[in-house]
Design an enzyme around this catalytic site. Structure first.
Site, PDB file in Angstrom:
ATOM      1  N   LEU A  34       0.824  -1.212   0.000  1.00  0.00           N
ATOM      2  CA  LEU A  34       0.000   0.000   0.000  1.00  0.00           C
ATOM      3  C   LEU A  34       0.858   1.263   0.000  1.00  0.00           C
ATOM      4  O   LEU A  34       1.895   1.337   0.662  1.00  0.00           O
ATOM      5  CB  LEU A  34      -0.925   0.002   1.221  1.00  0.00           C
ATOM      6  CG  LEU A  34      -1.910  -1.179   1.317  1.00  0.00           C
ATOM      7  CD1 LEU A  34      -2.846  -0.974   2.515  1.00  0.00           C
ATOM      8  CD2 LEU A  34      -2.712  -1.364   0.040  1.00  0.00           C
ATOM      9  N   HIS A  38      -3.403   4.181  -2.502  1.00  0.00           N
ATOM     10  CA  HIS A  38      -4.344   3.260  -1.873  1.00  0.00           C
ATOM     11  C   HIS A  38      -4.978   3.902  -0.633  1.00  0.00           C
ATOM     12  O   HIS A  38      -6.173   3.757  -0.385  1.00  0.00           O
ATOM     13  CB  HIS A  38      -3.627   1.986  -1.413  1.00  0.00           C
ATOM     14  CG  HIS A  38      -2.978   1.192  -2.500  1.00  0.00           C
ATOM     15  ND1 HIS A  38      -1.615   1.008  -2.567  1.00  0.00           N
ATOM     16  CD2 HIS A  38      -3.496   0.504  -3.557  1.00  0.00           C
ATOM     17  CE1 HIS A  38      -1.330   0.233  -3.615  1.00  0.00           C
ATOM     18  NE2 HIS A  38      -2.442  -0.073  -4.233  1.00  0.00           N
ATOM     19  N   ASP A 151      -6.065   3.323 -12.852  1.00  0.00           N
ATOM     20  CA  ASP A 151      -6.358   2.187 -13.726  1.00  0.00           C
ATOM     21  C   ASP A 151      -7.679   2.468 -14.441  1.00  0.00           C
ATOM     22  O   ASP A 151      -8.730   1.914 -14.104  1.00  0.00           O
ATOM     23  CB  ASP A 151      -6.416   0.900 -12.899  1.00  0.00           C
ATOM     24  CG  ASP A 151      -5.077   0.595 -12.246  1.00  0.00           C
ATOM     25  OD1 ASP A 151      -4.228   0.001 -12.907  1.00  0.00           O
ATOM     26  OD2 ASP A 151      -4.864   1.005 -11.086  1.00  0.00           O
ATOM     27  N   MET A 185       1.688   7.344  -8.332  1.00  0.00           N
ATOM     28  CA  MET A 185       2.115   6.350  -7.342  1.00  0.00           C
ATOM     29  C   MET A 185       1.696   4.971  -7.805  1.00  0.00           C
ATOM     30  O   MET A 185       0.606   4.786  -8.336  1.00  0.00           O
ATOM     31  CB  MET A 185       1.499   6.662  -5.989  1.00  0.00           C
ATOM     32  CG  MET A 185       2.084   7.903  -5.392  1.00  0.00           C
ATOM     33  SD  MET A 185       1.610   8.049  -3.672  1.00  0.00           S
ATOM     34  CE  MET A 185       2.388   9.617  -3.305  1.00  0.00           C
TER      35      MET A 185
END
Ligand code: AMP
Length: 285
Positions: A34, A38, A151, A185
């Site tokens: 993580l 996240h 994504d 990230m």
């Protein structure tokens, strides 16, 4: 500390109890390792629900042969502590054999939008993603599911699956969290050498170049792609997998962008053995 559950039936019981008590459940599916991206999803989930379940599962079915499944970073204790700090009450971390036991035979295949971009470069990837996400929904029984815009195609696939399979789940999408130099990230950034890491900033620059061109009135996609190509070519260690300007809803590749349209400008680029993806959404006006 979050309660870490590895057993599928136990997680289902906990979710059933939460539901029976009238709690609103949010799930944040992750593959662990993580980072702040996240944690931003988990914090957003905590704003939108009474109980947040973060799932940590490196899903074998979404990795192709020769991809990084075996070496994907795994750090369960650290993940549990970070997830709890961001507001997760539960971390669901099943084993691969529990999720896919001997004889496992059922997969979710979202058609068409999985055949382009990441789906083209990584055949079978979204079949694995859609399958594991539906299974995680079945185990965690969420009212809300939180995903990252990082994504972008995954979001489109999950949105389609939720609709097509009548899942009563609100989909929340969180903007991409970036390092101060613009690099998105990613757990995979840890694979980069110092030189690769320094050059990887070119990805966001290329995307921002394209955004500025659109804002300045450029409508031809070949010019946007040329600009991105030129920017990335300046980086010795970068090898382009794809660059794309597509309609944000259909993911269809465009020849021209038009006013009123939202376009997804996306790319996948390799630095050595590390494959990075990034994207921006641009509203054309
Ligand atoms: P992963 O662990 O890479 O499968 O990612 C789990 C979730 O976190 C997915 O919904 C990703 O889109 C999201 N995510 C990963 N990186 C970022 C980021 N930099 N910003 C926002 N969301 C992210």
């Amino acid at each position: 500390m979050a309660q870490v559950i590895t057993d599928i039936a136990l997680m289902q019981q906990a979710a059933a109890h939460l539901r029976a008590a009238g709690k609103r459940i949010a799930v944040v599916p992750t593959m662990g390792a993580l980072h702040e991206g996240h944690l931003t999803l988990i914090r957003e989930a905590a704003q939108r629900a009474d109980t947040v379940i973060t799932t940590v599962f490196v899903n074998p079915t979404q990795f192709g042969p020769g991809e990084d499944f075996a070496k994907y970073p795994r750090m369960p204790e650290r993940d549990a502590a970070l997830a709890a700090g961001a507001g997760a009450a539960y971390v669901f971390a099943p084993s691969a054999p529990a999720m896919y036991p001997q004889g496992y035979a059922t997969f979710v295949n979202v058609e068409r939008i999985t055949e382009v971009l990441e789906g083209k470069s990584r055949p079978g990837h979204f079949r694995g993603v859609a399958t594991v996400v539906l299974k995680l929904f079945a185990v965690t029984q969420p009212h809300v599911a939180v995903f990252g815009q990082k994504d972008a195609q995954q979001v489109a696939v999950i949105r389609r699956m939720i609709r097509d399979l009548h899942q009563v789940i609100e989909l929340v999408v969180v903007p991409t969290v970036r390092e101060s130099d613009g690099l998105a990230m990613s757990s995979r950034n840890a694979y980069l050498s110092a030189d690769e890491r320094a050059q990887a900033t070119v990805l966001y620059r290329a995307l921002e170049d394209a955004r500025k061109l659109v804002e300045a009135g450029e409508r031809r996609c070949d010019r946007l792609l040329d600009s991105m190509n030129g920017r990335i070519a300046g980086s010795r260690l970068a090898a382009i997998d794809y660059l794309s300007v597509a309609d944000a809803d259909s993911l269809e590749e465009l020849r021209d962008v038009r006013n009123g349209q939202t376009v997804l400008i996306s790319l996948a680029v390799r630095f050595g053995r590390t494959r990075l993806i990034d994207n921006i959404l641009v509203e054309v006006r």
